[in-house]
Write a protein that holds these residues in place. Structure first.
Motif, mmCIF file in Angstrom:
data_model
loop_
_atom_site.group_PDB
_atom_site.id
_atom_site.type_symbol
_atom_site.label_atom_id
_atom_site.label_comp_id
_atom_site.label_asym_id
_atom_site.label_seq_id
_atom_site.Cartn_x
_atom_site.Cartn_y
_atom_site.Cartn_z
ATOM 1 N N SER A 1 91.389 49.705 20.481
ATOM 2 C CA SER A 1 92.523 50.498 20.026
ATOM 3 C C SER A 1 92.947 51.517 21.070
ATOM 4 O O SER A 1 92.230 51.783 22.049
ATOM 5 C CB SER A 1 92.163 51.237 18.736
ATOM 6 O OG SER A 1 91.333 52.353 19.030
ATOM 7 N N CYS A 2 94.097 52.104 20.849
ATOM 8 C CA CYS A 2 94.482 53.289 21.600
ATOM 9 C C CYS A 2 93.597 54.451 21.145
ATOM 10 O O CYS A 2 92.935 54.385 20.116
ATOM 11 C CB CYS A 2 95.949 53.628 21.348
ATOM 12 S SG CYS A 2 97.109 52.313 21.789
ATOM 13 N N GLU A 3 93.581 55.513 21.908
ATOM 14 C CA GLU A 3 92.767 56.663 21.534
ATOM 15 C C GLU A 3 93.396 57.387 20.353
ATOM 16 O O GLU A 3 94.614 57.558 20.288
ATOM 17 C CB GLU A 3 92.634 57.609 22.721
ATOM 18 C CG GLU A 3 91.567 58.668 22.529
ATOM 19 C CD GLU A 3 91.323 59.468 23.794
ATOM 20 O OE1 GLU A 3 91.988 60.508 23.967
ATOM 21 O OE2 GLU A 3 90.473 59.046 24.607
ATOM 22 N N ARG B 1 87.903 55.728 19.971
ATOM 23 C CA ARG B 1 88.597 54.443 19.878
ATOM 24 C C ARG B 1 87.915 53.576 18.826
ATOM 25 O O ARG B 1 86.702 53.678 18.612
ATOM 26 C CB ARG B 1 88.595 53.709 21.222
ATOM 27 C CG ARG B 1 89.333 54.439 22.336
ATOM 28 C CD ARG B 1 89.257 53.650 23.629
ATOM 29 N NE ARG B 1 89.817 54.381 24.748
ATOM 30 C CZ ARG B 1 91.096 54.340 25.106
ATOM 31 N NH1 ARG B 1 91.945 53.580 24.418
ATOM 32 N NH2 ARG B 1 91.539 55.021 26.147
ATOM 33 N N GLN C 1 102.370 46.463 16.325
ATOM 34 C CA GLN C 1 101.071 46.964 16.742
ATOM 35 C C GLN C 1 99.983 45.897 16.793
ATOM 36 O O GLN C 1 98.892 46.159 17.262
ATOM 37 C CB GLN C 1 100.611 48.128 15.846
ATOM 38 C CG GLN C 1 101.584 49.301 15.842
ATOM 39 C CD GLN C 1 101.167 50.395 14.888
ATOM 40 O OE1 GLN C 1 100.495 50.140 13.902
ATOM 41 N NE2 GLN C 1 101.573 51.613 15.152
ATOM 42 N N GLU D 1 95.402 48.633 22.461
ATOM 43 C CA GLU D 1 95.614 48.960 23.867
ATOM 44 C C GLU D 1 95.231 47.781 24.755
ATOM 45 O O GLU D 1 95.866 47.520 25.764
ATOM 46 C CB GLU D 1 94.804 50.188 24.276
ATOM 47 C CG GLU D 1 94.988 50.555 25.735
ATOM 48 C CD GLU D 1 94.387 51.888 26.087
ATOM 49 O OE1 GLU D 1 93.526 51.916 26.986
ATOM 50 O OE2 GLU D 1 94.775 52.903 25.472
#
Length: 326
Positions: free
Chosen positions: A249-251, A275, A212, A236
């Motif tokens: 970040s991703c949601e 986010r 990640q 992201e």
């Protein structure tokens, strides 16, 4: 010229990695590490003065330039992948790993310093002209770091540094009349840098997929970094610029204080979609998901950080000065 340009790009980009993994105040250690490595190269040449400076030895330059090209991606990927946060442990491991990082990155500076110092010491080349191209290359290296960082990202710019050093190696290797290294070792010098070039390009994508994050420990691992990974499922998108690294970040949702800071207690009883945004892994901010309906976010009328969400009709250009850090 090519080696000088390469090593200044390498040094400048390392500032971004140190700012992310350690602290921005520790990033300037890179300057000291560069002095350590390059100073050691001068000492090495002085001790070898009688043996290698009697005539131009392009085989010697070929070997050290190849080693430098190889050391650039290996040192960066090792630094980024070590699962150790230097400011979240006891004093002894901190000291040991800080020393390890200094030795690790002094190696590329030592290898490049040998090449530069050796060429400057040769009597066949006027020292003034050699120094001129050395300084021009170093200056362009600093400029290229700033110009291409936003476009290529840190890993792309490091590949540019490798490419410049590989050009120098190719020239030295073609001028070499001594073929002391033959067979598999000679092929290793030629093809290993190419393999590592593509490995460095692929490295951040592989690490983000499995861990990640491309740098798996930071100076804020117990706070922002942990929330970023666990509640928002990692990166992201990442944006690099000369000032900072920005990770989007991703949601996701989180009930952590770092995400809900500024909200009164009565509005923290539910998770809000949004986010998380990190600046150099230390400073954090957030962006709540908002479709234009303020009734969906009743807290907008009760806290200062809702200012950017207040939509005004008939205005095209808006400058938002944030009321807080990040």
């Amino acid at each position: 010229f090519a080696i000088s340009c390469s090593v200044l790009i390498f040094e400048t980009i390392l500032l971004k990695f140190f700012s992310f993994k350690m602290m921005s105040s520790c990033a300037f250690l890179i300057v000291s590490i560069a002095f350590l490595g390059i100073g050691a190269s001068g000492t090495y040449l002085y001790l070898k003065n009688g043996k290698i400076l009697q005539k131009t030895n392009f085989s010697f330059l070929s070997n050290f330039s190849a080693a430098y090209v190889i050391s650039v991606p290996l040192s960066v990927m090792l630094f980024a992948s070590i699962p150790f946060s230097p400011h979240n442990s006891s004093v002894l491991p901190n000291v040991l790993f800080d020393c390890f990082y200094m030795v690790l990155f002094s190696i590329p500076f030592f290898l490049s310093g040998v090449c530069i110092s050796y060429v400057l010491s040769l009597k066949e080349f006027p020292v003034g002209r050699t120094l001129f191209f050395d300084l021009i290359g170093a200056g362009l290296g600093c400029i290229f770091s700033v110009l291409f960082l936003r476009m290529l990202g840190a890993y792309g710019v490091l590949c540019l540094s490798m490419g410049l050093a590989y050009i120098a190696f190719t020239i030295f290797n073609s001028l070499s009349t001594e073929k002391s290294l033959k067979g598999s070792i000679a092929k290793l010098k030629v093809f290993l840098p190419i393999v590592l070039f593509f490995a460095l390009l692929a490295y951040p994508h592989i690490m983000i997929r499995f861990y990640q994050f491309d740098i798996i420990s930071t100076n804020r691992e117990q706070h922002h970094f942990k929330i970023f990974k666990e509640d928002f499922h990692g990166i992201e998108a990442t944006y690099w610029n000369p000032i900072t690294r920005i990770d989007l970040s991703c949601e996701g949702k989180s009930d952590k204080y770092e995400y809900l800071f500024g909200l009164s207690e009565k509005f923290r009883n539910k998770n809000y979609t949004g986010r998380y945004i990190l600046l150099d892994s230390g400073a954090a901010t957030r962006q709540f998901r908002f479709d234009g309906n303020q009734t969906d976010k009743e807290f907008f009328g009760h806290f200062l950080f809702s200012i950017p969400y207040q939509l005004v009709d008939h205005i095209k250009d808006v400058l938002i000065i944030g009321p807080g850090g990040g």
